[in-house]
Design a protein around this motif. Structure first.
Motif, mmCIF file in Angstrom:
data_model
loop_
_atom_site.group_PDB
_atom_site.id
_atom_site.type_symbol
_atom_site.label_atom_id
_atom_site.label_comp_id
_atom_site.label_asym_id
_atom_site.label_seq_id
_atom_site.Cartn_x
_atom_site.Cartn_y
_atom_site.Cartn_z
ATOM 1 N N GLY A 21 10.151 -8.706 4.791
ATOM 2 C CA GLY A 21 10.679 -8.490 2.581
ATOM 3 C C GLY A 21 11.655 -9.168 2.834
ATOM 4 N N ASP A 36 11.749 -5.451 -0.173
ATOM 5 C CA ASP A 36 11.096 -5.095 -1.753
ATOM 6 C C ASP A 36 9.337 -6.475 -1.353
ATOM 7 O OD1 ASP A 36 11.891 -3.634 -3.646
ATOM 8 O OD2 ASP A 36 13.578 -5.715 -4.160
ATOM 9 N N CYS A 38 7.117 -5.438 1.305
ATOM 10 C CA CYS A 38 7.205 -5.006 2.557
ATOM 11 C C CYS A 38 5.842 -5.997 2.781
ATOM 12 C CB CYS A 38 7.316 -4.090 3.102
ATOM 13 S SG CYS A 38 7.902 -3.563 5.053
#
Length: 462
Positions: A21, A36, A38
């Protein structure tokens, strides 16, 4: 379609997982990055990755490894099918899983779980070893190499056996044809008298120490972007990489060992096997490394001898990994120093080089009767032998524009003394944001000049 000598991979399979991510902020409750967007990527690991890479390259591969009925074992089997034939050893406990967490492509932490170890050897495993023409031992310290050590030792004197050791695993059996540690691993196995540092002299002395200590025929210490150093105890040979890459190197050692084992099984000399292995590992990193491993069935149908499918797959993988695709074109009829200089320069400005090669008919239209001097299969083979060339794709037209529209390289390279604006491909490259560039060309070198000179020499001797 499988080619080459069948390869038996013996070792410890793992299930590898990447959680990938972006990290642009810290958590409010602790000074740790928040991942974020992911995504989860699964792939076979350890000996299973080495087997998968060898099979993906077109070789018939059997994996002999401890696997059970736990979820991780079942997932590894599914990832390997249908490319690899799996022969399980007993597994005591759940298969080891290794999870990497990567933020913006950089590993943040690794999580390991699973305690599985190899159970006792089976009669089927012993029969496989007796019949194997080429063997790679990928020892990840989970017991497979230990329970089969006596059989591997008996096999070593008369089989192309490559041993890829790891820090907590066993040393190779005496008589192993080739051992392939990294320099860090080699230093861990070597004696106290080995010098410190990473100079080539220190690496060479470490390799010589391991040849004697392990009683191996050859030791090849891998050096990442520097290539590999091959030693039989004296007169070491450095095999440099054609280019260095800053991408994910996870699994590059497995690619190196699997390629070397297959080539040795085919009858290659150790130097030839290591050269091929360095080139394969370099391509693996350039194409995205472990992130580019996406198991799946190979396309069916007739094999593509013209290389376009291979070039398209390579370009797609490099683009997906954020790399730069470079293409160059020409007839390359009589390969000379000017060609080699151009291609080496081209490879140095990107992450892969795809050569767009005129077919025989295309060469005849451009160069006239009597050309090409070398037929297409020979020209392809010579180009593929260059470490700086990652793929060769053939086109029948007078220009490679149709092929370029499919490859969509970031950079199109030509050698010569004319302006970029004169290149017919320049406007086409601009359509997708690519760039045509000129590179310096060695004066006085051309296939036509060589052919004319050869003809005059033959005429003068008659």
């Amino acid at each position: 379609m499988s080619t080459g000598t069948p390869l038996l991979v013996v070792g410890d399979a793992l299930l590898d997982r990447d959680l990938v991510g972006t990290a642009e902020r810290l958590a409010p409750d602790a000074p740790v990055p928040v991942l974020d967007g992911c995504q989860e990527w699964l792939r076979p690991g350890g000996a299973a990755l080495a087997a998968w890479l060898a099979a993906r390259a077109g070789r018939s591969v059997t994996l002999l490894a401890p696997l059970g009925e736990d979820p991780a074992s079942r997932r590894v089997r599914a990832l390997l099918e249908p490319l690899v034939t799996v022969v399980p050893l007993p597994l005591d406990g759940p298969l080891v899983e290794k999870t990497r967490v990567l933020a913006d492509g950089r590993p943040v932490v690794r999580l390991d779980r699973g305690t599985g170890r190899a159970g006792p050897a089976t009669d089927r495993a012993r029969r496989l070893l007796d019949q194997a023409p080429a063997v790679l031992v990928a020892d990840y310290a989970r017991g497979a190499a230990e329970v089969l050590r006596a059989e591997l030792a008996a096999l070593a004197p008369h089989t192309a056996l490559v041993w890829d050791p790891h820090p907590r695993g066993l040393p190779p059996v005496p008589g192993a044809r080739l051992a392939t540690p990294t320099y860090e691993e080699a230093r861990g196995f070597a004696g106290d008298g080995v010098p410190e540092g990473e100079s080539l002299g220190a690496v060479a002395r470490t390799a010589a120490d391991l040849v004697r200590r392990w009683r191996a025929v050859w030791v090849a210490i891998t050096l990442g972007g520097r290539g590999a150093l091959l030693s039989q105890g004296e007169g070491p040979m450095l095999v440099p990489a054609a280019a260095r890459h800053s991408g994910d190197t996870c699994g590059a050692g497995d690619c190196f060992a699997a390629t070397a084992a297959g080539l040795l099984g085919d009858g290659a000399l150790p130097a030839e096997a290591v050269q091929g292995a360095v080139a394969a590992a370099t391509r693996y990193v350039a194409e995205g490394g472990a992130r580019a491993v996406a198991p799946g069935p190979e396309p069916t149908g007739a094999p593509d001898h013209r290389g376009e499918a291979d070039g398209l797959k390579l370009a797609g993988r490099v683009r997906a990994a954020g790399g730069t695709v470079v293409a160059a074109g020409g007839c390359f009829d009589l390969l000379h120093a000017g060609h080699v200089s151009l291609l080496q320069q081209a490879r140095g400005i990107g992450d892969c080089l795809i050569v767009c090669l005129n077919s025989d008919a295309s060469v005849r239209r451009r160069k006239g009767a009597g050309r090409p001097i070398n037929p297409l299969p020979d020209r392809i083979r010579v180009l593929q032998a260059l470490q700086c060339v990652d793929a060769v794709a053939v086109f029948d037209e007078d220009t490679p524009q149709r092929l370029l529209s499919r490859l969509r390289p970031h950079i199109w390279v030509k050698g010569g003394d004319y302006a970029v604006e004169q290149l017919p491909e320049a406007a086409q490259l601009a359509e997708w944001g690519g760039q045509a560039v000129l590179l310096p060309y060695l004066d006085g070198r051309s296939s036509t000049t060589l052919a004319t000179r050869a003809a005059r020499t033959v005429g003068a001797r008659r």
